[in-house]
Motif scaffolding. Sequence first.
Motif, PDB file in Angstrom:
ATOM      1  N   VAL A 160       0.798  -1.131   0.069  1.00 38.41           N
ATOM      2  CA  VAL A 160      -0.024   0.113   0.000  1.00 38.41           C
ATOM      3  C   VAL A 160       0.780   1.110   0.102  1.00 38.41           C
ATOM      4  CG1 VAL A 160      -1.720   1.346   1.465  1.00 38.41           C
ATOM      5  CG2 VAL A 160      -1.965  -1.055   1.169  1.00 38.41           C
ATOM      6  N   LEU A 161       0.370   2.368  -0.820  1.00 40.53           N
ATOM      7  CA  LEU A 161       1.040   3.647  -0.760  1.00 40.53           C
ATOM      8  C   LEU A 161       0.171   4.455  -0.159  1.00 40.53           C
ATOM      9  CD1 LEU A 161       2.742   5.978  -1.362  1.00 40.53           C
ATOM     10  CD2 LEU A 161       2.126   5.888  -3.697  1.00 40.53           C
ATOM     11  N   LEU A 162       0.333   5.238   1.090  1.00 39.18           N
ATOM     12  CA  LEU A 162      -0.699   6.133   1.728  1.00 39.18           C
ATOM     13  C   LEU A 162       0.222   7.608   1.289  1.00 39.18           C
ATOM     14  CD1 LEU A 162      -1.113   4.644   5.203  1.00 39.18           C
ATOM     15  CD2 LEU A 162      -2.734   4.488   3.348  1.00 39.18           C
ATOM     16  N   ILE A 163      -0.798   8.447   0.425  1.00 36.43           N
ATOM     17  CA  ILE A 163      -0.153   9.731   0.124  1.00 36.43           C
ATOM     18  C   ILE A 163      -0.928  10.591   1.314  1.00 36.43           C
ATOM     19  CG2 ILE A 163      -0.084  11.381  -1.525  1.00 36.43           C
ATOM     20  CD1 ILE A 163      -0.325   9.491  -3.727  1.00 36.43           C
ATOM     21  N   ASN A 164      -0.214  11.069   2.126  1.00 34.90           N
ATOM     22  CA  ASN A 164      -0.495  11.569   2.951  1.00 34.90           C
ATOM     23  C   ASN A 164      -0.695  13.383   3.038  1.00 34.90           C
ATOM     24  OD1 ASN A 164      -1.688  11.774   5.749  1.00 34.90           O
ATOM     25  ND2 ASN A 164       0.335  11.927   6.933  1.00 34.90           N
ATOM     26  N   LYS A 165      -1.265  13.826   3.998  1.00 34.85           N
ATOM     27  CA  LYS A 165      -1.326  15.362   4.192  1.00 34.85           C
ATOM     28  C   LYS A 165      -1.987  15.920   2.811  1.00 34.85           C
ATOM     29  CE  LYS A 165       2.821  15.532   7.056  1.00 34.85           C
ATOM     30  NZ  LYS A 165       3.999  15.837   7.276  1.00 34.85           N
ATOM     31  N   ILE A 166      -2.780  15.620   2.235  1.00 31.05           N
ATOM     32  CA  ILE A 166      -3.578  15.921   1.064  1.00 31.05           C
ATOM     33  C   ILE A 166      -4.162  17.270   1.443  1.00 31.05           C
ATOM     34  CG2 ILE A 166      -3.657  13.869  -0.275  1.00 31.05           C
ATOM     35  CD1 ILE A 166      -6.720  13.890   0.374  1.00 31.05           C
ATOM     36  N   ASP A 167      -4.305  17.424   2.461  1.00 30.50           N
ATOM     37  CA  ASP A 167      -5.083  18.884   2.884  1.00 30.50           C
ATOM     38  C   ASP A 167      -4.331  19.993   2.726  1.00 30.50           C
ATOM     39  OD1 ASP A 167      -3.700  17.411   5.136  1.00 30.50           O
ATOM     40  OD2 ASP A 167      -4.004  19.035   6.217  1.00 30.50           O
ATOM     41  N   LEU A 168      -3.264  19.610   2.437  1.00 27.41           N
ATOM     42  CA  LEU A 168      -2.357  20.871   2.176  1.00 27.41           C
ATOM     43  C   LEU A 168      -2.351  21.415   0.784  1.00 27.41           C
ATOM     44  CD1 LEU A 168       1.043  19.966   4.175  1.00 27.41           C
ATOM     45  CD2 LEU A 168      -0.666  21.371   4.880  1.00 27.41           C
ATOM     46  N   LEU A 169      -2.850  20.433  -0.118  1.00 22.05           N
ATOM     47  CA  LEU A 169      -3.047  20.745  -1.579  1.00 22.05           C
ATOM     48  C   LEU A 169      -4.017  21.797  -1.577  1.00 22.05           C
ATOM     49  CD1 LEU A 169      -2.925  17.169  -3.077  1.00 22.05           C
ATOM     50  CD2 LEU A 169      -1.199  18.832  -2.874  1.00 22.05           C
ATOM     51  N   ASP A 170      -5.201  22.009  -0.823  1.00 19.32           N
ATOM     52  CA  ASP A 170      -6.166  22.762  -0.884  1.00 19.32           C
ATOM     53  C   ASP A 170      -5.775  24.159  -1.185  1.00 19.32           C
ATOM     54  OD1 ASP A 170      -7.867  20.709  -0.382  1.00 19.32           O
ATOM     55  OD2 ASP A 170      -8.365  21.183   1.481  1.00 19.32           O
ATOM     56  N   GLY A 171      -4.998  24.805  -0.520  1.00 23.64           N
ATOM     57  CA  GLY A 171      -4.740  26.310  -0.531  1.00 23.64           C
ATOM     58  C   GLY A 171      -3.789  26.438  -1.722  1.00 23.64           C
ATOM     59  N   GLY A 172      -3.319  25.611  -2.684  1.00 30.26           N
ATOM     60  CA  GLY A 172      -2.320  25.554  -3.674  1.00 30.26           C
ATOM     61  C   GLY A 172      -0.862  25.816  -2.999  1.00 30.26           C
ATOM     62  N   GLN A 173      -0.885  25.819  -1.894  1.00 31.16           N
ATOM     63  CA  GLN A 173       0.609  26.212  -1.230  1.00 31.16           C
ATOM     64  C   GLN A 173       1.721  24.996  -1.225  1.00 31.16           C
ATOM     65  OE1 GLN A 173       1.674  29.086   0.610  1.00 31.16           O
ATOM     66  NE2 GLN A 173      -0.450  29.469   0.078  1.00 31.16           N
ATOM     67  N   VAL A 174       1.054  23.863  -1.747  1.00 27.80           N
ATOM     68  CA  VAL A 174       2.170  22.714  -1.960  1.00 27.80           C
ATOM     69  C   VAL A 174       1.833  22.204  -3.443  1.00 27.80           C
ATOM     70  CG1 VAL A 174       2.908  20.480  -1.373  1.00 27.80           C
ATOM     71  CG2 VAL A 174       2.450  22.010   0.334  1.00 27.80           C
ATOM     72  N   ASP A 175       2.762  22.092  -4.358  1.00 27.63           N
ATOM     73  CA  ASP A 175       2.624  21.562  -5.780  1.00 27.63           C
ATOM     74  C   ASP A 175       2.840  19.903  -5.796  1.00 27.63           C
ATOM     75  OD1 ASP A 175       2.062  23.753  -7.286  1.00 27.63           O
ATOM     76  OD2 ASP A 175       4.107  24.363  -7.437  1.00 27.63           O
TER      77      ASP A 175
END
Lengths: 221, 120
Positions: A160-175
């Motif tokens: 399994v791959l867990l891609i974590n912290k996807i909440d940080l994608l919301d504001g567009g601060q993280v590419d």
Amino acid sequence: MKKIDIGKKILTENEKFALENLLFFAKKKKLCLNIISSPGSGKTTILTRTINELKDKIKIGVIEGDIQTDIDAKRIRATDAPVVQINTEGSCHLSAAQISDALKQLPVDDLDLILIENVGNLVCPSAFDLGESGKIVVLSVPEGDDKPAKYPAIFARSKVLLINKIDLLDGGQVDFDIERAKADARKLNKAIEIFPISARRGDGMANWYDWLVKSVEKSAE
Amino acid sequence: MHETMVAQSLMAIIAEQAAKNNAKPVAAKISCGMLNPVNDEVLRFAFEAIAKDTPCEGVKLQVEHKPIRARCKNCEANFDIELSLPECPKCGGADFELMPDASLILEEIEFQTESHNEKN
């Protein structure tokens, strides 16, 4: 000069203990997952949320691997789950012998699932089998979507791959291009299950729980 | 970083063989799969450090990285995977099963022959 053919495996000591652990889990019909990621990707937060939200369904025990301190074990203990802390004192990965010792301190018969949180490191732990039923790799979005391409070994070997912290994608601060990470991870491992999650906010956790509960049921058969 | 453990395990086998053959080891060849994160330079450095003042001091290490083998699920061909382009060279299929990565193996040890007692 005289050459002698040897053809002997190196690191057989670790393999011996790994095999013992594997047989132990098979005999007890328990699922054991080895969680591997870079430091700070959110392994412990994933664990505490998973333990709390699955409390009524499965009993989880934890083996915590860290170079120093029992900070993580304390966070796990706050959930009331049984936990054993291993300090590797500088070593960059857990070994199968350490797991074998830790298992003696866990109430394994009362548990459905044993989660091993390996030392934060995306490289070395992939080379040391602990006798686990499967590896889980965690990649958090601030680390970048190129990690499956740059560190292929662990992605090739994980269930399994867990891609974590996807909440940080919301504001567009993280590419972070989730599709790129998925495609790269699947290049070497078609069977890998991929769940984008936010262990802090809860997004996508239900998919991970479904997989976990099903896998626990399969091991208990 | 885990190369120290590899170096220790390696040195134990070389020392054992050196005692058995009553000869001074000068070089060793090891091999491992491409997915095994052994860094040659780090391994040499670790080995040098722990071999100091032992019969293994000065042993030159040669590391061979073996390709990753795979089996195509479409045409069942076995092939070496190119990490940059992981597909079947025969049918171009991208659905394949990875074979277990080659283990870390000590392939051969080279000994000095001017030893007075040369029995194998």
